[in-house]
Motif scaffolding. Structure first.
Motif: not given
Length: 394
Positions: A107-133
């Motif tokens: 359960f704790v490990l899943r929480l850690l993976v969730g935090v990590g995945d959320s950071a990955i997705h939030f950062t990469s999505q917003l980065w690409l969104l701002l770079l895309s015309p």
């Protein structure tokens, strides 16, 4: 919203788009493997599907928690550091799963993976969104979604590696993540979202986003619900209708393969025509296919075709919904809109395993897909009531 860059002593020979899509492929691989493998482990141990579903939701609880602070953390760390932090969290947690069998530790490990995945997705999505015309927004975000779908589709094939060692697929994923960390570390500059004048008060910002783009942001909740349901509940559904673990491992990737086939065409269609109409048609058609799943029973080929079709139609919901939200909102609200999309994804992902596990246990396995299909039909109906509004009128 523009981006500011702090200088890097390393030459940039790989484009940010390439590296971000590489990272998201690996993220898709980890999620595509982790959820079904742990669901099978727990089902084989005789753990009730409702408990299995609640346990699987821990990953999305971690993702939800990260979503609450992501925008503020990004302002302090920049895109690169937040992305690296998420990748390191996933890399550390993955190989620990097969080394322990305690559900509390999982359960704790899943929480850690969730935090990590959320950071990955939030950062990469917003980065690409701002770079895309605007004229290439649907295409670029669809390519991003295809990258995740590619990893998500091949992740379940790692189930076959369990015949050699339970540790092997997790270690391989950690090694791939480590390679990506090195590439990001030396090849990407650390970019920051430029601070903008606060024309919108903090207390009113999120309310305005919902008034302007609630329909576009509904898609991320549906996508999270669907993804977690397929990963966490379908392995249980499959075992209960008589499929083998090998058949389940083969079927799951075809859901993502359908997304890979149709995601880019749907993104390009949305750039050329009406993004709302494309989303409504995809939701209606995908919902009908989900409702048809119980009708084919345990027919391997029937399930394969339905999963390919449904995956192709709704597999682009998150990326197309985010592109549509960017069409509806002023650029200063896009980071907050991305937070809301991630928040909705986490909520849907938490609800999916719990609702799916509960309905299978209380009513029957087939209701897993009746409920899922009905939600997409509801989405299509709500689209008729959504009208584009200007910021001034909101």
């Amino acid at each position: 919203m523009t981006l500011t860059t702090k200088s890097s002593k390393f030459p940039i020979r790989l484009s940010p788009f390439f590296l971000l899509t590489l990272v998201i492929i690996i993220s898709g691989l980890s999620q595509g493997l982790l959820l079904p493998v742990l669901a099978i482990f727990m089902e084989e141990r005789g753990i009730p599907s409702s408990v299995n579903g609640m346990h699987a939701a821990a990953l999305y609880v971690g993702s939800f928690a990260m979503t609450l602070v992501a925008e503020r953390v990004l302002g302090y760390t920049g895109f690169k550091k937040l992305l690296l932090g998420g990748m390191v969290a996933v890399m550390i947690a993955l190989p620990i799963f097969p080394l322990v069998s305690n559900l509390s530790i999982w359960f704790v490990l899943r929480l850690l993976v969730g935090v990590g995945d959320s950071a990955i997705h939030f950062t990469s999505q917003l980065w690409l969104l701002l770079l895309s015309p605007r004229e290439r927004r649907g295409r670029n975000l669809s390519l991003y979604g295809m990258s995740y779908g590619l990893g998500f589709s091949f992740g379940p094939f790692g189930i076959r590696l369990l015949n050699y060692s339970q540790l092997l697929p997790f270690v391989l994923l950690s090694i791939l993540t480590a390679v990506a960390i090195v590439l990001v570390l030396i090849r990407l500059p650390n970019m920051y979202p430029e601070r903008t004048a606060r024309s919108v008060k903090e207390t009113r910002k999120y309310g305005q986003i919902y008034r302007l783009a609630w329909f576009a942001l509904f898609t991320s909740l549906l996508y999270g619900y669907m993804e977690s349901t397929m990963n966490s509940n379908f392995p249980i559904y499959g075992l209960r209708i008589g499929l083998s673990a090998e058949q389940i491992a083969t079927l799951l990737p075809f859901f993502g393969i359908g997304g890979l086939i149709l995601q880019l065409p749907l993104g390009m269609l949305s750039d050329r025509y009406n993004r709302k109409v494309v989303l409504m048609i995809a939701g209606l058609s995908g919902g009908l296919l989900f409702l048809s799943v119980p009708l084919v029973g345990n027919s391997f080929w029937g399930l394969l075709l339905l999963f390919m079709g449904a995956g192709g139609l709704v597999g682009s919901f998150f990326s197309l919904g985010l592109a549509y939200a960017a069409d509806l909102l002023p650029i200063a609200l896009l980071p907050a809109a991305n937070v809301i999309a991630s928040f909705h994804f986490s909520i849907g992902s938490i609800l999916g395993p719990n609702a799916g596990g509960a309905v299978m246990e209380s009513v029957g396995p087939g209701w897993l897909f009746i409920l899922l299909g009905s939600l997409y039909m509801l989405f299509t109906l709500t689209g008729f009531g959504f009208k584009k509004r200007s910021l001034e009128k909101s």
